[in-house]
Scaffold this motif. Structure first.
Motif, mmCIF file in Angstrom:
data_model
loop_
_atom_site.group_PDB
_atom_site.id
_atom_site.type_symbol
_atom_site.label_atom_id
_atom_site.label_comp_id
_atom_site.label_asym_id
_atom_site.label_seq_id
_atom_site.Cartn_x
_atom_site.Cartn_y
_atom_site.Cartn_z
ATOM 1 N N ASP A 167 0.487 -0.935 0.460
ATOM 2 C CA ASP A 167 -0.137 0.328 -0.266
ATOM 3 C C ASP A 167 0.882 1.537 -0.213
ATOM 4 O OD1 ASP A 167 -2.384 -1.913 0.027
ATOM 5 O OD2 ASP A 167 -2.085 -1.557 2.003
ATOM 6 N N GLY A 168 1.965 1.006 -0.723
ATOM 7 C CA GLY A 168 2.443 2.640 -0.800
ATOM 8 C C GLY A 168 3.608 1.997 -2.316
ATOM 9 N N PHE A 169 4.139 3.347 -1.872
ATOM 10 C CA PHE A 169 5.919 2.640 -3.546
ATOM 11 C C PHE A 169 7.298 3.531 -2.319
ATOM 12 C CE2 PHE A 169 7.874 3.066 -6.842
ATOM 13 C CZ PHE A 169 8.410 4.326 -6.832
ATOM 14 N N ASN A 170 8.054 2.358 -2.840
ATOM 15 C CA ASN A 170 9.071 2.796 -2.129
ATOM 16 C C ASN A 170 10.531 2.497 -3.712
ATOM 17 O OD1 ASN A 170 8.204 1.946 0.062
ATOM 18 N ND2 ASN A 170 10.156 2.324 0.402
ATOM 19 N N PHE A 171 10.760 3.621 -3.718
ATOM 20 C CA PHE A 171 12.052 3.595 -5.180
ATOM 21 C C PHE A 171 12.924 2.490 -5.390
ATOM 22 C CE2 PHE A 171 15.821 5.268 -7.690
ATOM 23 C CZ PHE A 171 14.836 4.940 -9.020
ATOM 24 N N ALA A 172 13.751 2.588 -4.422
ATOM 25 C CA ALA A 172 14.817 1.086 -4.282
ATOM 26 C C ALA A 172 15.000 0.453 -3.141
ATOM 27 C CB ALA A 172 16.305 2.275 -4.007
ATOM 28 N N ILE A 173 14.550 -0.723 -3.034
ATOM 29 C CA ILE A 173 15.149 -1.652 -2.064
ATOM 30 C C ILE A 173 15.686 -2.944 -2.099
ATOM 31 C CG2 ILE A 173 13.109 -3.198 -0.548
ATOM 32 C CD1 ILE A 173 11.252 -1.795 -2.536
ATOM 33 N N GLY A 174 16.526 -2.920 -1.247
ATOM 34 C CA GLY A 174 17.164 -3.840 -0.805
ATOM 35 C C GLY A 174 17.157 -4.539 0.690
ATOM 36 N N GLY A 175 18.077 -5.892 0.665
ATOM 37 C CA GLY A 175 17.233 -6.228 1.467
ATOM 38 C C GLY A 175 19.071 -5.566 2.924
ATOM 39 N N ILE A 176 20.151 -5.231 2.515
ATOM 40 C CA ILE A 176 20.925 -4.272 2.953
ATOM 41 C C ILE A 176 20.706 -2.580 2.869
ATOM 42 C CG2 ILE A 176 23.524 -3.540 3.188
ATOM 43 C CD1 ILE A 176 22.474 -6.943 3.644
ATOM 44 N N ILE A 177 20.486 -2.195 2.196
ATOM 45 C CA ILE A 177 20.680 -0.593 1.455
ATOM 46 C C ILE A 177 19.585 -0.550 0.555
ATOM 47 C CG2 ILE A 177 22.137 -1.717 -0.234
ATOM 48 C CD1 ILE A 177 23.394 1.720 0.830
ATOM 49 N N GLY A 178 18.998 0.459 0.617
ATOM 50 C CA GLY A 178 17.815 1.140 -0.939
ATOM 51 C C GLY A 178 18.655 1.348 -1.626
ATOM 52 N N ARG A 179 19.197 2.461 -1.748
ATOM 53 C CA ARG A 179 19.950 3.786 -2.832
ATOM 54 C C ARG A 179 20.892 3.405 -2.293
ATOM 55 N NH1 ARG A 179 18.159 6.283 -6.957
ATOM 56 N NH2 ARG A 179 19.656 8.108 -7.589
ATOM 57 N N CYS A 180 21.983 3.106 -3.258
ATOM 58 C CA CYS A 180 23.535 3.690 -2.706
ATOM 59 C C CYS A 180 23.982 4.691 -4.098
ATOM 60 C CB CYS A 180 24.617 2.368 -2.959
ATOM 61 S SG CYS A 180 24.386 1.444 -2.182
ATOM 62 N N GLU A 181 25.166 5.281 -3.586
ATOM 63 C CA GLU A 181 25.959 6.578 -4.249
ATOM 64 C C GLU A 181 27.112 5.801 -4.853
ATOM 65 O OE1 GLU A 181 24.060 8.553 -5.427
ATOM 66 O OE2 GLU A 181 22.439 9.143 -4.366
ATOM 67 N N GLU A 182 27.550 6.679 -5.975
ATOM 68 C CA GLU A 182 29.197 6.135 -6.750
ATOM 69 C C GLU A 182 30.337 6.236 -6.069
ATOM 70 O OE1 GLU A 182 32.597 7.515 -10.364
ATOM 71 O OE2 GLU A 182 30.042 8.312 -9.198
ATOM 72 N N ASN A 183 30.159 6.802 -4.161
ATOM 73 C CA ASN A 183 31.051 6.059 -3.662
ATOM 74 C C ASN A 183 30.443 5.239 -2.190
ATOM 75 O OD1 ASN A 183 33.795 6.439 -3.585
ATOM 76 N ND2 ASN A 183 33.586 8.215 -2.247
ATOM 77 N N THR A 184 29.563 4.516 -3.163
ATOM 78 C CA THR A 184 29.489 3.576 -1.225
ATOM 79 C C THR A 184 29.361 2.100 -2.337
ATOM 80 O OG1 THR A 184 27.201 4.699 -2.219
ATOM 81 C CG2 THR A 184 27.386 2.526 -0.670
ATOM 82 N N TYR A 185 30.941 0.969 -0.838
ATOM 83 C CA TYR A 185 30.590 0.238 -1.526
ATOM 84 C C TYR A 185 30.355 -0.865 -0.879
ATOM 85 C CZ TYR A 185 34.957 2.511 -2.959
ATOM 86 O OH TYR A 185 35.712 3.921 -4.610
ATOM 87 N N ILE A 186 29.980 -1.896 -1.195
ATOM 88 C CA ILE A 186 28.842 -3.374 0.343
ATOM 89 C C ILE A 186 30.010 -4.463 -0.065
ATOM 90 C CG2 ILE A 186 26.978 -4.988 -0.441
ATOM 91 C CD1 ILE A 186 26.668 -1.622 -0.185
ATOM 92 N N TYR A 187 30.825 -4.608 1.498
ATOM 93 C CA TYR A 187 31.773 -5.818 0.542
ATOM 94 C C TYR A 187 31.632 -7.121 2.125
ATOM 95 C CZ TYR A 187 36.704 -6.566 0.455
ATOM 96 O OH TYR A 187 37.913 -7.110 0.203
#
Length: 467
Positions: A167-187
């Protein structure tokens, strides 16, 4: 009497184990900041109970005053109303949080809002996020997302929470993080929870992934949770086992969860076992997918690629129950449990190992965490290409036996070669009178490398492919 003593010992042990989990009662407690605690990683502010963690959610944070925090116990937030850390006053947590290999459970919202700095060594478990009437912000169990191009590292973080959004809207959804940027590192992170999205209204290109909705630099990560969407969108839905949308590099990652979006009306689902949609100049290296991918536009590993010329995929594999558009070799699931398949995955480095009894991945290869190189917070990993100096070039590209580096005549030049995880694999110091330095790469494993060329006038990094 003996039985009585044993019972007392067991009760004492049980009480001791229970005491290691701090259950939140809704209160807040200030933590100790004396003796310059929090100013350095070696002298962090200690978060010793749930009330002190909650106190963090009430504080203002500044990019000019990042502090260090370390958790010393497991936390049970008791499903009480939680304010993501950083959200209250400026929407962002600026700082460094070390979970110290502890866990947080029974949450009703993400631990952090937006974040800059690092979040590491933490597990979220025993949690079901149920979000009704969601706003248009990103969502991930650990953090909504990153802040512009400022460095955010999420390392050794693992999610066992299920996420249900309706019943809503989310643009970016993830188990760890929603939205990264260019200098984001998932390790070295993993997601084990299912993501379920239902009854969505029309929106603009929602992106959903087991690790993150939108990711950039992602290494040594895996997803075992299923991604299920049942929604009504006119625009495209992009879903992937690791990421809904990816730019830059995904390497040494795998997915065993199913990706099964259902989109009604005029919408279309773009789905991939690793990535739904690949944008920009990107690479996919040493990845595999086992999960079933079911979408209007699906292709096993990748759903759709924005720029074929700017995309490199190598040493990638998928179970033959999916389709391929050329990025990833189709293999049987039986073969993908073999020693030979582990050897294939380790074409560049020995980062995978066989899953043996007692199985943790149903017999499919797993990441050998003991061999993962340490992440350098100063940015050694994720070497970036720079093309600001037109007087320096590297050719041929792709290369087989030799790479030639053009330089200005007579200048002493240092050439350093890095692999895709930022490890230095070769160095050459030379003065060229012929405007050219030749480097032997015949012994290098096939793959992507970065060549840094520096002298008195220039410092340039070029990306090459060794075949």
């Amino acid at each position: 009497m003996k039985k009585f003593i044993i019972s007392i010992v067991i009760l004492a042990m049980t009480a001791s184990l229970t005491a290691q989990v701090s259950v939140w009662d809704g209160s807040y407690e200030e933590f100790d900041t004396s003796n310059e605690k929090g100013l350095t990683e070696d002298n962090p502010i200690l978060i010793e109970n749930a009330a002190q963690l909650a106190f963090m959610s009430q504080l203002p944070y500044s990019t000019n005053n990042k502090m260090y925090y370390k958790l010393t116990t497991d936390i049970d937030l008791n499903y009480l109303p939680w304010t993501p850390i950083g959200l209250l006053l400026n929407s962002t947590f600026y700082g460094y949080f070390d979970g110290n290999n502890h866990s947080i459970s029974k949450m009703d919202l993400a631990l952090f809002s937006l974040a800059q700095g690092y979040i590491k060594n933490l597990t979220i478990k025993d949690t079901d996020f149920i979000i009704d009437d969601a706003a248009s912000y990103p969502f991930g169990s650990f953090t909504f997302g990153a802040v512009n191009d400022d460095l955010l590292l999420i390392e050794n973080c693992h999610n066992y929470a299920n996420i249900t959004i309706k019943d809503g809207f989310n643009f970016a959804i993830g188990g760890i993080i929603g939205r990264c940027e260019e200098n984001t590192y998932i390790y070295n992170c993993s997601n084990h929870g299912n993501i379920n999205i239902t009854n969505q209204e029309d929106g603009t290109h929602p992106i959903v992934g087991g690790i993150g909705g939108l990711v950039y630099n992602t290494s040594f990560c895996y997803n075992t949770g299923d991604i299920n969407l049942e929604c009504s969108f006119i625009n495209n839905v992009r879903t992937g086992g690791i990421a809904g949308l990816a730019s830059k590099e995904i390497q040494n990652c795998y997915n065993t969860g199913n990706v099964e979006p259902i989109v009604y009306n005029e919408g279309m689902s773009i789905s991939g076992g690793i990535v739904g949609y690949v944008g920009g100049s990107s690479s996919l290296l040493s990845c595999y997918n086992i999960g079933y991918v079911n979408g209007d536009s699906s292709s096993g590993l990748i759903g759709q690629i924005e720029n074929e010329d700017g995309f490199v995929a190598d040493n990638c594999f998928m179970a033959e129950h999916n389709e391929s558009i050329g990025y990833g070799e189709l293999l049987s699931t039986d073969f993908m449990k073999s020693d030979e398949f582990v050897t294939m995955l380790n074409k560049y480095n020995d980062y995978y190992k066989k899953d043996v009894e007692p199985f943790v991945n149903d017999g499919y290869p797993i990441i050998d965490t003991e061999k993962i190189p340490a992440f350098d917070i100063d940015g050694t990993i994720g070497v970036k290409e720079t093309n600001t100096d037109n007087n320096i070039s590297v050719y041929p590209n792709p290369a087989k036996d030799f790479v030639k580096v053009s330089t200005d005549n007579g200048q002493q030049t240092t050439v350093k070669i890095y692999n895709t995880v930022g490890m230095l694999v070769g160095t050459r110091l030379a003065t060229s009178a012929t405007n050219e330095i030749e480097i032997n790469v015949s012994d290098y494993k096939s793959g992507i490398y970065f060549i840094n060329i520096s002298n008195e006038e220039s410092n340039v990094t070029k990306k090459i492919v060794v075949e």
